[in-house]
Design a protein around this motif. Sequence first.
Motif, short mmCIF file in Angstrom:
data_model
loop_
_atom_site.label_atom_id
_atom_site.label_comp_id
_atom_site.label_asym_id
_atom_site.label_seq_id
_atom_site.Cartn_x
_atom_site.Cartn_y
_atom_site.Cartn_z
N GLU A 245 0.83 -1.21 0.00
CA GLU A 245 0.00 0.00 0.00
C GLU A 245 0.86 1.25 0.00
OE1 GLU A 245 -3.27 2.25 2.88
OE2 GLU A 245 -2.84 0.11 3.16
N LEU A 246 1.88 1.26 0.85
CA LEU A 246 2.77 2.41 0.91
C LEU A 246 3.52 2.60 -0.40
CD1 LEU A 246 4.24 4.69 2.41
CD2 LEU A 246 5.83 2.95 3.31
N ALA A 247 4.00 1.49 -0.99
CA ALA A 247 4.73 1.57 -2.26
C ALA A 247 3.85 2.12 -3.37
CB ALA A 247 5.26 0.19 -2.63
N ALA A 248 2.61 1.65 -3.42
CA ALA A 248 1.69 2.09 -4.47
C ALA A 248 1.39 3.58 -4.35
CB ALA A 248 0.40 1.28 -4.39
N GLU A 249 1.21 4.06 -3.14
CA GLU A 249 0.84 5.46 -2.93
C GLU A 249 2.03 6.41 -3.09
OE1 GLU A 249 -1.39 6.25 0.54
OE2 GLU A 249 -2.87 4.70 0.16
N SER A 250 3.25 5.89 -2.94
CA SER A 250 4.42 6.76 -2.97
C SER A 250 5.24 6.66 -4.24
CB SER A 250 5.32 6.45 -1.77
OG SER A 250 5.75 5.10 -1.83
N GLY A 251 4.90 5.73 -5.15
CA GLY A 251 5.63 5.58 -6.39
C GLY A 251 6.85 4.69 -6.29
N LEU A 252 6.94 3.89 -5.24
CA LEU A 252 8.04 2.95 -5.06
C LEU A 252 7.75 1.66 -5.82
CD1 LEU A 252 10.65 2.08 -3.37
CD2 LEU A 252 9.02 1.15 -1.71
N THR A 253 8.76 1.17 -6.56
CA THR A 253 8.63 -0.14 -7.20
C THR A 253 9.00 -1.20 -6.19
OG1 THR A 253 9.14 0.70 -9.41
CG2 THR A 253 9.49 -1.65 -9.03
N LEU A 254 8.07 -2.12 -5.92
CA LEU A 254 8.27 -3.15 -4.91
C LEU A 254 8.27 -4.52 -5.56
CD1 LEU A 254 8.55 -3.97 -1.95
CD2 LEU A 254 6.05 -3.87 -1.75
N VAL A 255 9.36 -5.26 -5.36
CA VAL A 255 9.52 -6.60 -5.93
C VAL A 255 9.67 -7.59 -4.78
CG1 VAL A 255 10.91 -8.08 -7.43
CG2 VAL A 255 10.67 -5.63 -7.95
N GLY A 256 8.91 -8.67 -4.83
CA GLY A 256 9.00 -9.70 -3.80
C GLY A 256 9.24 -11.07 -4.41
N PHE A 257 9.55 -12.03 -3.56
CA PHE A 257 9.82 -13.41 -3.98
C PHE A 257 10.86 -13.45 -5.10
CE2 PHE A 257 5.48 -13.76 -2.20
CZ PHE A 257 5.72 -14.74 -1.24
N LEU A 258 11.91 -12.63 -4.95
CA LEU A 258 12.96 -12.58 -5.96
C LEU A 258 13.91 -13.76 -5.74
CD1 LEU A 258 14.43 -11.31 -8.29
CD2 LEU A 258 15.42 -9.63 -6.71
N ARG A 259 13.70 -14.80 -6.52
CA ARG A 259 14.48 -16.03 -6.38
C ARG A 259 14.80 -16.56 -7.77
NH1 ARG A 259 10.30 -18.56 -1.89
NH2 ARG A 259 10.60 -16.89 -0.33
N GLY A 260 16.07 -16.46 -8.12
CA GLY A 260 16.45 -16.87 -9.47
C GLY A 260 15.79 -15.96 -10.49
N SER A 261 15.21 -16.56 -11.51
CA SER A 261 14.56 -15.77 -12.55
C SER A 261 13.09 -15.48 -12.24
CB SER A 261 14.66 -16.51 -13.89
OG SER A 261 14.03 -17.78 -13.80
N SER A 262 12.62 -15.91 -11.06
CA SER A 262 11.22 -15.69 -10.68
C SER A 262 11.10 -14.51 -9.74
CB SER A 262 10.64 -16.94 -10.01
OG SER A 262 10.67 -18.04 -10.88
N MET A 263 10.02 -13.76 -9.87
CA MET A 263 9.78 -12.60 -9.02
C MET A 263 8.35 -12.13 -9.20
SD MET A 263 12.00 -9.92 -11.33
CE MET A 263 13.17 -11.24 -11.75
N ASN A 264 7.85 -11.41 -8.21
CA ASN A 264 6.56 -10.75 -8.30
C ASN A 264 6.79 -9.24 -8.20
OD1 ASN A 264 5.34 -13.26 -8.28
ND2 ASN A 264 4.65 -13.14 -6.16
N VAL A 265 6.28 -8.49 -9.16
CA VAL A 265 6.39 -7.03 -9.15
C VAL A 265 5.04 -6.48 -8.74
CG1 VAL A 265 7.04 -4.98 -10.43
CG2 VAL A 265 8.10 -7.18 -11.00
N TYR A 266 4.98 -5.86 -7.57
CA TYR A 266 3.70 -5.46 -6.99
C TYR A 266 3.28 -4.04 -7.38
CZ TYR A 266 4.13 -9.65 -4.17
OH TYR A 266 4.25 -10.97 -3.77
#
Length: 274
Positions: A245-266
Amino acid sequence: MGRVTVREKILRIREGAVSDRVDTLVVEEPLEVRVNGRPLTVTMRTPGNDFDLAVGFLAGEGVVHRSDEVVGIRYCAGSTTEGSNTYNIVDVALAPGVVVPEASVERNFYTSSSCGLCGKASLDAVRTASRWTVTEDPVALTPATLSELPEKMRAAQRVFERTGGLHAAGLFTAEGDLVAVREDVGRHNAVDKLVGWALQHGRLPLRETALMVSGRASFELAQKALMAGIPVLAAVSAPSSLAVELAAESGLTLVGFLRGSSMNVYTRQERILA
């Protein structure tokens, strides 16, 4: 300076085989941060880069923003029976005109190495304190570049290789070059050490960079990234709902589950050039 690791005798059991061994453990000790001689907070941390930790903490609280706002940092004598320095008390001297946290802000809050600082209770508190904005930051990274960050950070973790028990925070360029890395038993401490180093070298805001952290991406870590002007935060594990929520409202790019070539960009997915 305090020890980063200690050696302890242990009983090792592996598949029924029992043996006596010596294990290397990461040290966890309290650090009291004072501002102009007045106690502000106590955090549990791994000794090392304590001045960076203290300054980074103050930057995260919105107390300081530039290197010239800090005129001195020193260790204070501890309270051992021998009267020797424990290196567990740091006093930060602020420049004239820098607003020292008042009693209502100090709160004598306690920061643990696991949960971080919970003093910021709302998104409005971050918006008010943050001097930098990341919304218009033009940083762009490829998935291939992002996928290399965890291993590059791990390779630079000297203490982790001996203990397996430390978190890390790594600062990278958009091209994936490692700028700096800091380790600590607490994720938020590792980030504070990194931000404190950057502030003292006159590098804030950290435009067109990415912050890589071990573990999960909490609200506190997203907040610290924003307070340092970092536009991309990546984590090897899951983000919290409030971090997203904070990332979305502030313009921050948030990436999670960064493991190898897999990732989620929220959030702010357009910065990740697939």
